[in-house]
Design an enzyme around this catalytic site. Structure first.
Site, PDB file in Angstrom:
ATOM      1  CG  ASN A   1      -0.164  -5.045  23.070  1.00 46.15           C
ATOM      2  OD1 ASN A   1       0.370  -5.339  22.014  1.00 46.15           O
ATOM      3  ND2 ASN A   1      -0.719  -3.867  23.290  1.00 46.15           N
TER       4      ASN A   1
ATOM      5  CE  LYS B   1       2.067  -2.960  26.433  1.00 44.38           C
ATOM      6  NZ  LYS B   1       1.674  -3.166  27.849  1.00 44.38           N
TER       7      LYS B   1
ATOM      8  CG  ASP C   1       0.821   0.231  32.513  1.00 46.90           C
ATOM      9  OD1 ASP C   1      -0.036  -0.605  32.137  1.00 46.90           O
ATOM     10  OD2 ASP C   1       0.530   1.417  32.758  1.00 46.90           O
TER      11      ASP C   1
ATOM     12  NE  ARG D   1       6.600  -1.930  24.634  1.00 40.21           N
ATOM     13  CZ  ARG D   1       5.788  -1.075  23.996  1.00 40.21           C
ATOM     14  NH1 ARG D   1       6.014  -0.727  22.741  1.00 40.21           N
ATOM     15  NH2 ARG D   1       4.725  -0.579  24.620  1.00 40.21           N
TER      16      ARG D   1
HETATM   17  P1  ITT Z   1      -0.883  -5.643  28.570  1.00 39.05           P
HETATM   18  O1  ITT Z   1      -1.403  -4.895  29.778  1.00 39.05           O
HETATM   19  O2  ITT Z   1      -1.412  -7.035  28.470  1.00 39.05           O
HETATM   20  O3  ITT Z   1       0.605  -5.579  28.464  1.00 39.05           O
HETATM   21  P2  ITT Z   1      -2.187  -3.520  27.103  1.00 39.05           P
HETATM   22  O4  ITT Z   1      -2.282  -3.182  25.641  1.00 39.05           O
HETATM   23  O5  ITT Z   1      -3.463  -3.513  27.901  1.00 39.05           O
HETATM   24  O6  ITT Z   1      -1.435  -4.916  27.231  1.00 39.05           O
HETATM   25  P3  ITT Z   1      -1.201  -1.189  28.544  1.00 39.05           P
HETATM   26  O7  ITT Z   1      -2.255  -1.179  29.588  1.00 39.05           O
HETATM   27  O8  ITT Z   1       0.222  -0.933  28.962  1.00 39.05           O
HETATM   28  O9  ITT Z   1      -1.128  -2.562  27.762  1.00 39.05           O
HETATM   29  O10 ITT Z   1      -1.607  -0.148  27.424  1.00 39.05           O
HETATM   30  C1  ITT Z   1      -0.677   0.307  26.524  1.00 39.05           C
HETATM   31  C2  ITT Z   1      -1.394   0.982  25.369  1.00 39.05           C
HETATM   32  O11 ITT Z   1      -0.664   2.173  25.020  1.00 39.05           O
HETATM   33  C3  ITT Z   1      -1.365   0.101  24.146  1.00 39.05           C
HETATM   34  O12 ITT Z   1      -2.487  -0.750  24.098  1.00 39.05           O
HETATM   35  C4  ITT Z   1      -1.328   1.125  23.026  1.00 39.05           C
HETATM   36  O13 ITT Z   1      -2.605   1.617  22.793  1.00 39.05           O
HETATM   37  C5  ITT Z   1      -0.504   2.263  23.626  1.00 39.05           C
HETATM   38  N1  ITT Z   1       0.923   2.092  23.290  1.00 39.05           N
HETATM   39  C6  ITT Z   1       1.935   1.755  24.148  1.00 39.05           C
HETATM   40  N2  ITT Z   1       3.101   1.630  23.501  1.00 39.05           N
HETATM   41  C7  ITT Z   1       2.835   1.872  22.212  1.00 39.05           C
HETATM   42  C8  ITT Z   1       3.620   1.874  21.056  1.00 39.05           C
HETATM   43  O14 ITT Z   1       4.912   1.545  21.083  1.00 39.05           O
HETATM   44  N3  ITT Z   1       3.032   2.180  19.891  1.00 39.05           N
HETATM   45  C9  ITT Z   1       1.722   2.472  19.837  1.00 39.05           C
HETATM   46  N4  ITT Z   1       0.901   2.481  20.870  1.00 39.05           N
HETATM   47  C10 ITT Z   1       1.436   2.180  22.062  1.00 39.05           C
END
Ligand code: ITT
Length: 208
Positions: free
Chosen positions: A14, A17, A79, A191
């Site tokens: 992501n 992130k 996560d 985070r």
């Molecule tokens: P990775 O597993 O590759 O790290 P991912 O996007 O699939 O990427 P997650 O399964 O942890 O990661 O999902 C986290 C989701 O939660 C992310 O895609 C966003 O939709 C939301 N999210 C998390 N932190 C956020 C933030 O700081 N601002 C906005 N949305 C956030």
């Protein structure tokens, strides 16, 4: 200590992130690279039932792959997700997969707002949760969790951040987390706080 032991690989695909992670981790003074930069492409099945389990599944999978290739690195994973109280903490660990992984956040955000139609301010409470997991070269593993509390807004606001930021309203700041600068968001976010805690663990483990 092997030079590669001071390299951190962040097990995330992501880019939103990753941008935040780089800023927050910069003062550690260690090389930090994404999975892609480390040349690792791995399909990881996030089949855990908690943020902790999924963060550890990601970190452990990449740590195994690094080891399989005969390399060394500290592997970290994030996560995270949005818990909306009125929706029984949905989308939670399914935040990325909510309405389908490829669905745009304009659509996902509009959907959450519509599910809260007519719900008053005090029942719109929500939080972002972040768990950072780490696997060190000696196999030691840790996780750290942090949250930021807020409310679901009535419309998307702001252009910064990513994902659900435009609908995550912060009453104390009078704006959404997408209206904060990246420095401001990182200082108070789920985070930012989880990574600060993990930086302490890293300093301790690595004797920095
Ligand atoms: P990775 O597993 O590759 O790290 P991912 O996007 O699939 O990427 P997650 O399964 O942890 O990661 O999902 C986290 C989701 O939660 C992310 O895609 C966003 O939709 C939301 N999210 C998390 N932190 C956020 C933030 O700081 N601002 C906005 N949305 C956030």
């Amino acid at each position: 200590m092997n030079k590669d032991d001071t390299r951190i690989i962040f097990a995330t695909g992501n880019s939103g992130k990753m941008r935040e992670i780089r800023m927050i981790m910069a003062d550690l003074g260690l090389e930090i690279c994404s999975m892609k930069e480390a040349g690792i492409e791995l399909e990881i099945v996030e089949n855990g039932t908690s943020f902790e389990e999924n963060a550890m599944i990601k970190a452990a999978a990449i740590a195994r792959e690094v080891k399989r290739r005969g390399g060394h690195a500290v592997v970290l994973a994030d996560d995270s997700g949005l818990e909306v109280d009125y929706l029984n903490k949905e989308p939670g660990i399914y935040s990325a997969r909510y309405m389908g992984e490829d669905t745009s956040y304009t659509v996902k955000n509009a959907n959450i707002i519509s599910r809260l139609a007519g719900v008053p301010d005090e029942k719109r409470t929500a939080r972002f949760v972040c768990v950072i997991a780490a696997v060190f070269t000696d196999g030691a593993s840790y996780s750290r969790r942090a949250v930021i509390e807020g409310r679901i807004g009535y419309e998307e606001k702001g252009e910064n951040g990513f994902g659900y930021d435009p609908i995550f309203y912060l009453p104390e700041y009078g704006c959404s987390s997408a209206e904060l600068s990246s420095e401001e968001k990182n200082r108070i976010s789920h985070r930012g706080k989880a990574l600060e805690a993990m930086k302490e663990v890293i300093r301790e483990e690595m004797g920095l």
